[in-house]
Design a protein around this motif. Structure first.
Motif, PDB file in Angstrom:
ATOM      1  N   LEU A 102       0.824  -1.214   0.000  1.00 44.59           N
ATOM      2  CA  LEU A 102       0.000   0.000   0.000  1.00 44.59           C
ATOM      3  C   LEU A 102       0.862   1.269   0.000  1.00 44.59           C
ATOM      4  CD1 LEU A 102      -2.686   1.419   0.061  1.00 44.59           C
ATOM      5  CD2 LEU A 102      -2.785   1.081   2.531  1.00 44.59           C
ATOM      6  N   LEU A 103       1.919   1.264   0.799  1.00 47.15           N
ATOM      7  CA  LEU A 103       2.789   2.452   0.842  1.00 47.15           C
ATOM      8  C   LEU A 103       3.374   2.720  -0.551  1.00 47.15           C
ATOM      9  CD1 LEU A 103       4.635   1.792   4.240  1.00 47.15           C
ATOM     10  CD2 LEU A 103       2.821   3.466   3.826  1.00 47.15           C
ATOM     11  N   ARG A 104       3.767   1.654  -1.221  1.00 49.20           N
ATOM     12  CA  ARG A 104       4.338   1.800  -2.577  1.00 49.20           C
ATOM     13  C   ARG A 104       3.282   2.277  -3.569  1.00 49.20           C
ATOM     14  NH1 ARG A 104       8.082  -3.388  -2.205  1.00 49.20           N
ATOM     15  NH2 ARG A 104       9.961  -2.329  -1.474  1.00 49.20           N
ATOM     16  N   GLU A 105       2.078   1.747  -3.441  1.00 49.62           N
ATOM     17  CA  GLU A 105       0.985   2.134  -4.348  1.00 49.62           C
ATOM     18  C   GLU A 105       0.662   3.624  -4.223  1.00 49.62           C
ATOM     19  OE1 GLU A 105      -1.732   0.247  -6.467  1.00 49.62           O
ATOM     20  OE2 GLU A 105       0.342  -0.299  -6.836  1.00 49.62           O
ATOM     21  N   ILE A 106       0.552   4.103  -2.984  1.00 51.16           N
ATOM     22  CA  ILE A 106       0.219   5.524  -2.771  1.00 51.16           C
ATOM     23  C   ILE A 106       1.327   6.384  -3.362  1.00 51.16           C
ATOM     24  CG2 ILE A 106      -0.231   7.335  -1.061  1.00 51.16           C
ATOM     25  CD1 ILE A 106      -1.410   5.157   0.793  1.00 51.16           C
ATOM     26  N   LYS A 107       2.546   6.011  -3.076  1.00 53.39           N
ATOM     27  CA  LYS A 107       3.708   6.761  -3.566  1.00 53.39           C
ATOM     28  C   LYS A 107       3.722   6.820  -5.096  1.00 53.39           C
ATOM     29  CE  LYS A 107       8.097   8.165  -2.683  1.00 53.39           C
ATOM     30  NZ  LYS A 107       8.387   9.342  -1.922  1.00 53.39           N
ATOM     31  N   SER A 108       3.288   5.734  -5.709  1.00 54.66           N
ATOM     32  CA  SER A 108       3.320   5.669  -7.179  1.00 54.66           C
ATOM     33  C   SER A 108       2.351   6.663  -7.810  1.00 54.66           C
ATOM     34  CB  SER A 108       3.017   4.248  -7.666  1.00 54.66           C
ATOM     35  OG  SER A 108       1.627   3.993  -7.549  1.00 54.66           O
ATOM     36  N   LYS A 109       1.433   7.191  -7.009  1.00 48.56           N
ATOM     37  CA  LYS A 109       0.473   8.194  -7.519  1.00 48.56           C
ATOM     38  C   LYS A 109       1.008   9.613  -7.325  1.00 48.56           C
ATOM     39  CE  LYS A 109      -2.458   4.920  -8.393  1.00 48.56           C
ATOM     40  NZ  LYS A 109      -2.526   4.369  -9.721  1.00 48.56           N
ATOM     41  N   HIS A 110       2.263   9.714  -6.941  1.00 48.29           N
ATOM     42  CA  HIS A 110       2.912  11.024  -6.718  1.00 48.29           C
ATOM     43  C   HIS A 110       2.195  11.847  -5.657  1.00 48.29           C
ATOM     44  CE1 HIS A 110       5.395   9.908 -10.036  1.00 48.29           C
ATOM     45  NE2 HIS A 110       4.322   9.693 -10.747  1.00 48.29           N
ATOM     46  N   ILE A 111       1.802  11.158  -4.617  1.00 43.72           N
ATOM     47  CA  ILE A 111       1.197  11.789  -3.443  1.00 43.72           C
ATOM     48  C   ILE A 111       2.183  11.555  -2.307  1.00 43.72           C
ATOM     49  CG2 ILE A 111      -0.726  11.612  -1.791  1.00 43.72           C
ATOM     50  CD1 ILE A 111      -2.374  10.393  -4.062  1.00 43.72           C
ATOM     51  N   MET A 112       2.268  12.514  -1.385  1.00 41.07           N
ATOM     52  CA  MET A 112       3.107  12.265  -0.196  1.00 41.07           C
ATOM     53  C   MET A 112       2.420  11.185   0.621  1.00 41.07           C
ATOM     54  SD  MET A 112       4.304  15.986   1.201  1.00 41.07           S
ATOM     55  CE  MET A 112       5.237  15.370   2.606  1.00 41.07           C
ATOM     56  N   VAL A 113       3.137  10.120   0.901  1.00 45.76           N
ATOM     57  CA  VAL A 113       2.534   9.017   1.647  1.00 45.76           C
ATOM     58  C   VAL A 113       2.937   9.112   3.113  1.00 45.76           C
ATOM     59  CG1 VAL A 113       4.347   7.417   0.843  1.00 45.76           C
ATOM     60  CG2 VAL A 113       2.259   6.517   1.839  1.00 45.76           C
ATOM     61  N   GLY A 114       1.902   9.097   3.965  1.00 48.22           N
ATOM     62  CA  GLY A 114       2.133   9.211   5.398  1.00 48.22           C
ATOM     63  C   GLY A 114       1.763   7.931   6.126  1.00 48.22           C
TER      64      GLY A 114
END
Ligand code: DX5
Ligand code: ZN
Length: 220
Positions: A102-114
């Motif tokens: 999930l962390l990788r998926e969020i990051k792949s959308k060019h969003i800051m992942v928290g």
């Protein structure tokens, strides 16, 4: 200077757009959107539809805090709101391979992942996931409602996390959430926080422009 993320809590959902319009006049850096599902935490707030409406009406960057039990199933729904930061809870995902995914998926959308942790979760528990995140959200109250008192031992946790970030040269922001006001923001900042969430402190302030400026001046 610290960045300030006033919360959508405790404003009522029906007044939220007005509240956002008031916050837009201030020097707030983000709008902290508290999403609660009634399962991960007892309360339920910020329906998906309301958050979408907020996103269509806000010029402030959205900092979405998902206090939900099933972030893997729901996170994609929030993409349309174009959050600048999307934060999930470490404790919500038991399968750690799923957490990494999930962390990788969020990051792949060019969003800051928290990645957020409750007051009882050890910083050491999330150490291995730090290379995958842009931000750690340290809860300084038990998640679930605004208006609680800041847990003082959070200061040591911020300092410890800051030390790990510096030692490893990570590019990670520390955000702190819960019970922050003009009396403790300086300590939170000095401990290493980059962003503070403010729910009731901003909500209850008579003049939000002055109040947020005052908080920033305290952390210059
Ligand atoms: C708590 C929420 C917080 C809360 C902050 O579960 O995540 O963002 O609304 O409110 P205060 O600043 O009043 O503690
Ligand atoms: Zn929050």
């Amino acid at each position: 200077m610290i960045k300030i993320s006033p919360s959508t809590n405790p404003e009522k959902e029906e007044n939220l757009i007005n509240y956002v319009k008031i916050l837009e006049q201030t020097s707030a850096d983000y709008l902290h959107c508290d999403v609660m599902d009634g399962v991960f935490v007892e309360n339920k707030c910020l329906s998906y539809n309301k958050l979408y409406e907020v996103s269509q009406n806000s010029t402030i960057a959205l900092d979405v805090h998902l206090m939900v039990a099933n972030p893997i199933q729901v996170w994609k729904k929030f993409l349309i709101c174009k959050p600048t930061i999307l934060t999930i809870h470490y404790e919500a995902i038991k399968n750690k391979a799923h957490l990494i995914y999930l962390l990788r998926e969020i990051k792949s959308k060019h969003i800051m992942v928290g990645l957020s942790i409750k007051p009882s979760t050890e910083i050491n528990e999330i150490k291995q996931y730090l290379p995958l995140v842009d931000l750690v959200l340290i809860m300084s109250v038990e998640p679930g409602k605004s208006g609680q008192s800041f847990i003082k031992s959070s200061i040591n946790r911020i300092e410890y996390l800051k030390q790990i970030i510096l030692e490893n040269n990570y590019n990670i922001k520390i955000e702190v959430d819960g019970g922050i006001n003009e009396n403790n923001v300086k300590d939170v900042y000095n401990a290493g926080a980059n962003i503070v969430v403010m729910g009731s402190a901003v909500y209850n302030s008579a003049n939000k422009i002055d109040y947020i400026n005052k908080i920033k001046a305290l952390t210059k």
